[in-house]
Scaffold this active site. Structure first.
Site, mmCIF file in Angstrom:
data_model
loop_
_atom_site.group_PDB
_atom_site.id
_atom_site.type_symbol
_atom_site.label_atom_id
_atom_site.label_comp_id
_atom_site.label_asym_id
_atom_site.label_seq_id
_atom_site.Cartn_x
_atom_site.Cartn_y
_atom_site.Cartn_z
ATOM 1 N N GLY A 9 0.826 -1.206 0.000
ATOM 2 C CA GLY A 9 0.000 0.000 0.000
ATOM 3 C C GLY A 9 0.863 1.260 0.000
ATOM 4 O O GLY A 9 2.102 1.194 -0.012
ATOM 5 N N MET A 10 0.198 2.398 0.015
ATOM 6 C CA MET A 10 0.890 3.694 -0.080
ATOM 7 C C MET A 10 1.827 3.901 1.133
ATOM 8 O O MET A 10 3.014 4.183 0.973
ATOM 9 C CB MET A 10 -0.171 4.795 -0.152
ATOM 10 C CG MET A 10 0.351 6.139 -0.524
ATOM 11 S SD MET A 10 -1.001 7.228 -1.055
ATOM 12 C CE MET A 10 -1.942 7.433 0.465
ATOM 13 N N ASP A 32 -3.767 -12.518 4.331
ATOM 14 C CA ASP A 32 -5.088 -11.882 4.377
ATOM 15 C C ASP A 32 -5.449 -11.723 5.845
ATOM 16 O O ASP A 32 -5.673 -12.726 6.548
ATOM 17 C CB ASP A 32 -6.108 -12.772 3.656
ATOM 18 C CG ASP A 32 -7.512 -12.192 3.691
ATOM 19 O OD1 ASP A 32 -7.729 -11.183 4.402
ATOM 20 O OD2 ASP A 32 -8.392 -12.751 3.021
ATOM 21 N N ILE A 33 -5.502 -10.484 6.321
ATOM 22 C CA ILE A 33 -5.696 -10.287 7.766
ATOM 23 C C ILE A 33 -7.106 -10.652 8.233
ATOM 24 O O ILE A 33 -7.359 -10.720 9.432
ATOM 25 C CB ILE A 33 -5.335 -8.845 8.232
ATOM 26 C CG1 ILE A 33 -6.260 -7.795 7.626
ATOM 27 C CG2 ILE A 33 -3.874 -8.538 7.956
ATOM 28 C CD1 ILE A 33 -6.140 -6.429 8.303
ATOM 29 N N THR A 58 -9.558 1.187 2.569
ATOM 30 C CA THR A 58 -9.442 2.644 2.717
ATOM 31 C C THR A 58 -10.401 3.442 1.829
ATOM 32 O O THR A 58 -10.305 4.671 1.794
ATOM 33 C CB THR A 58 -7.993 3.087 2.409
ATOM 34 O OG1 THR A 58 -7.613 2.571 1.134
ATOM 35 C CG2 THR A 58 -7.023 2.582 3.451
ATOM 36 N N ASP A 98 -8.091 10.190 11.709
ATOM 37 C CA ASP A 98 -8.845 11.297 12.308
ATOM 38 C C ASP A 98 -10.351 11.086 12.169
ATOM 39 O O ASP A 98 -11.136 11.734 12.851
ATOM 40 C CB ASP A 98 -8.447 12.623 11.638
ATOM 41 C CG ASP A 98 -8.704 12.626 10.146
ATOM 42 O OD1 ASP A 98 -8.459 11.582 9.496
ATOM 43 O OD2 ASP A 98 -9.160 13.657 9.611
ATOM 44 N N TYR A 121 -16.461 3.911 7.642
ATOM 45 C CA TYR A 121 -14.990 3.810 7.665
ATOM 46 C C TYR A 121 -14.485 4.166 9.068
ATOM 47 O O TYR A 121 -13.698 3.424 9.660
ATOM 48 C CB TYR A 121 -14.389 4.755 6.620
ATOM 49 C CG TYR A 121 -12.877 4.860 6.668
ATOM 50 C CD1 TYR A 121 -12.068 3.810 6.257
ATOM 51 C CD2 TYR A 121 -12.255 6.025 7.138
ATOM 52 C CE1 TYR A 121 -10.680 3.909 6.312
ATOM 53 C CE2 TYR A 121 -10.870 6.131 7.190
ATOM 54 C CZ TYR A 121 -10.088 5.074 6.771
ATOM 55 O OH TYR A 121 -8.713 5.183 6.831
ATOM 56 N N LYS A 125 -12.612 1.672 11.666
ATOM 57 C CA LYS A 125 -11.253 1.959 12.140
ATOM 58 C C LYS A 125 -11.238 2.065 13.674
ATOM 59 O O LYS A 125 -10.269 1.688 14.319
ATOM 60 C CB LYS A 125 -10.716 3.237 11.506
ATOM 61 C CG LYS A 125 -10.473 3.153 10.004
ATOM 62 C CD LYS A 125 -9.369 2.189 9.615
ATOM 63 C CE LYS A 125 -7.996 2.657 10.027
ATOM 64 N NZ LYS A 125 -6.940 1.703 9.557
HETATM 65 N N1 LIG Z 1 -5.180 7.333 2.864
HETATM 66 C C1 LIG Z 1 -5.488 8.204 3.809
HETATM 67 O O1 LIG Z 1 -5.732 9.391 3.535
HETATM 68 C C2 LIG Z 1 -5.517 7.777 5.241
HETATM 69 C C3 LIG Z 1 -5.878 8.721 6.217
HETATM 70 C C4 LIG Z 1 -5.864 8.318 7.573
HETATM 71 C C5 LIG Z 1 -5.512 7.038 7.914
HETATM 72 N N2 LIG Z 1 -5.184 6.138 6.942
HETATM 73 C C6 LIG Z 1 -4.802 4.793 7.352
HETATM 74 O O2 LIG Z 1 -3.435 4.621 7.019
HETATM 75 C C7 LIG Z 1 -3.183 3.244 6.696
HETATM 76 C C8 LIG Z 1 -2.486 3.171 5.348
HETATM 77 O O3 LIG Z 1 -3.333 3.730 4.372
HETATM 78 P P1 LIG Z 1 -2.931 3.729 2.821
HETATM 79 O O4 LIG Z 1 -3.615 4.889 2.208
HETATM 80 O O5 LIG Z 1 -1.469 3.520 2.674
HETATM 81 O O6 LIG Z 1 -3.693 2.408 2.357
HETATM 82 P P2 LIG Z 1 -3.665 1.640 0.952
HETATM 83 O O7 LIG Z 1 -2.725 2.322 0.008
HETATM 84 O O8 LIG Z 1 -5.079 1.413 0.553
HETATM 85 O O9 LIG Z 1 -2.968 0.264 1.346
HETATM 86 C C9 LIG Z 1 -3.637 -0.708 2.094
HETATM 87 C C10 LIG Z 1 -3.013 -2.046 1.753
HETATM 88 O O10 LIG Z 1 -3.698 -3.041 2.503
HETATM 89 C C11 LIG Z 1 -3.986 -4.127 1.645
HETATM 90 N N3 LIG Z 1 -5.107 -4.919 2.148
HETATM 91 C C12 LIG Z 1 -6.440 -4.688 1.991
HETATM 92 N N4 LIG Z 1 -7.150 -5.663 2.562
HETATM 93 C C13 LIG Z 1 -6.252 -6.539 3.097
HETATM 94 C C14 LIG Z 1 -6.354 -7.771 3.804
HETATM 95 N N5 LIG Z 1 -7.557 -8.323 4.056
HETATM 96 N N6 LIG Z 1 -5.237 -8.390 4.216
HETATM 97 C C15 LIG Z 1 -4.013 -7.868 3.931
HETATM 98 N N7 LIG Z 1 -3.839 -6.703 3.272
HETATM 99 C C16 LIG Z 1 -4.947 -6.065 2.840
HETATM 100 C C17 LIG Z 1 -4.306 -3.462 0.315
HETATM 101 O O11 LIG Z 1 -4.255 -4.402 -0.731
HETATM 102 P P3 LIG Z 1 -5.209 -4.169 -2.025
HETATM 103 O O12 LIG Z 1 -4.776 -2.872 -2.616
HETATM 104 O O13 LIG Z 1 -4.898 -5.363 -2.872
HETATM 105 O O14 LIG Z 1 -6.615 -4.130 -1.509
HETATM 106 C C18 LIG Z 1 -3.188 -2.416 0.257
HETATM 107 O O15 LIG Z 1 -1.993 -2.951 -0.255
HETATM 108 C C19 LIG Z 1 -4.545 2.560 6.790
HETATM 109 O O16 LIG Z 1 -4.686 2.006 8.058
HETATM 110 C C20 LIG Z 1 -5.540 3.691 6.638
HETATM 111 O O17 LIG Z 1 -6.775 3.387 7.247
HETATM 112 C C21 LIG Z 1 -5.178 6.476 5.634
#
Ligand SMILES: NC(=O)c1ccc[n+]([C@@H]2O[C@H](COP(=O)([O-])OP(=O)(O)OC[C@H]3O[C@@H](n4cnc5c(N)ncnc54)[C@H](OP(=O)(O)O)[C@@H]3O)[C@@H](O)[C@H]2O)c1
Length: 279
Positions: A9-10, A32-33, A58, A98, A121, A125
């Site tokens: 992921g990002m 797969d969590i 997300t 947040d 969401y 969370k």
């Molecule tokens: N993005 C934001 O603006 C934001 C803001 C606040 C907090 N956060 C939190 O920050 C964290 C990182 O966010 P991010 O934007 O980097 O997320 P992301 O790019 O969507 O990455 C999430 C990763 O988790 C994987 N995933 C999804 N379901 C899964 C499962 N069942 N088992 C194992 N892996 C799984 C996804 O795989 P697939 O792509 O194949 O589904 C992806 O590689 C998350 O906890 C998010 O809630 C994000």
């Protein structure tokens, strides 16, 4: 060894770069969590000292119509990680948001402020935060408005739109702190290096509206785009968002000495880094 879950992921990508050394990364389909067998197989084999969970569902609007998936990944999946972390004596780091707050406080949120998610969401969370606490050693890191080099994000959306049109409307009544995932990864490293546990807020410093952020993206990229204002109500997305959900990051700085840079500096670094990668 540190295990990064959601490593593709990002944030996961930047965690893999920043943590370095004895670090492993796993993501779907290897782990797969939501699947206890998959979680136990990975964790009992690798026996990490620390598990950093950046895996999540997300899609904030998607969570409204896919409640089961949201709860399975963002809530129950964290519980499976926590229970297994307890079994192997690992520290669990859970990345949260947040969006567990309702945005009505009117000033930056502290770690122990009352929660009140407005969306599925946020609910899912929050369930993840509660479940993470089943691991005796746990660290919950709430963050917001993420962008990074390895994922879909607001900066990339704005740059794409700028290549298609010269005028657009962006909401000006949601305020937060845009946060570069590389800085978040550095803060998580600082928290781990210092042995911190409990809940911490992490975001780039300062705050702005999405409208201000869009204008900054175009200004820093040398693009001339007219950015008009619109309200969240006009945008009419399925999930409700908090209007003012900036995070007070003072505890992070006090306990680790790490202070994330101002959001506009971080944006400049991001734009330079994406140019360097040929984007
Ligand atoms: N993005 C934001 O603006 C934001 C803001 C606040 C907090 N956060 C939190 O920050 C964290 C990182 O966010 P991010 O934007 O980097 O997320 P992301 O790019 O969507 O990455 C999430 C990763 O988790 C994987 N995933 C999804 N379901 C899964 C499962 N069942 N088992 C194992 N892996 C799984 C996804 O795989 P697939 O792509 O194949 O589904 C992806 O590689 C998350 O906890 C998010 O809630 C994000």
């Amino acid at each position: 060894m540190i295990l990064v879950v959601g490593a593709n992921g990002m944030l996961g990508h930047d965690l893999m770069e920043v943590l370095q050394g004895d670090v492993r990364g796993l993501d779907l389909p290897e782990l797969d969590i939501t699947d206890l067998v998959s979680v136990r197989k990975a964790l009992l084999t690798l026996k990490p000292r620390v598990i950093v969970n950046s895996a999540a569902y997300t899609d904030v609007d998607g969570c409204e119509s896919n409640v089961e998936t949201a709860m399975a990944v963002n809530g129950e999946g964290v519980g499976l990680l926590a229970l297994t972390a307890r079994e192997i004596g690992a520290t669990l780091v859970q990345v949260s948001t947040d969006y567990v707050f309702d945005g009505s406080k009117g000033e930056p949120y502290l770690e122990d402020d009352p929660v009140g998610p407005l969306s599925m969401y946020g609910e899912s969370k929050l369930a993840g935060e509660l479940n993470a606490a089943m691991a005796p050693a746990h660290l919950i890191v709430r963050t917001q408005w993420l962008y990074g080099l390895h994922g879909k994000n607001f900066v990339e959306t704005m740059l794409r739109l700028a290549s298609e049109r010269s005028e657009l409307a962006v909401v000006d009544d949601q305020v937060g702190s845009p946060t570069f995932t590389r800085d978040l990864a550095r803060a998580i490293k600082a928290l781990l290096d210092t042995g911190c546990t409990g809940t911490y807020h992490v975001a780039n410093s300062g705050f702005c509206s999405w409208n201000d952020f869009a204008k900054a993206i175009f200004a820093e990229s040398g693009l001339v785009v007219t950015v008009n204002a619109m309200t969240t109500e006009q945008l009419n997305r399925p999930a409700r968002r908090p209007l003012y959900s900036t995070l007070d990051c003072g505890k992070l700085e006090r306990d680790t000495g790490f202070r994330p840079q101002p959001w506009r500096e971080a944006l400049k670094q991001y734009l330079q880094a994406r140019t360097a990668t040929g984007k």
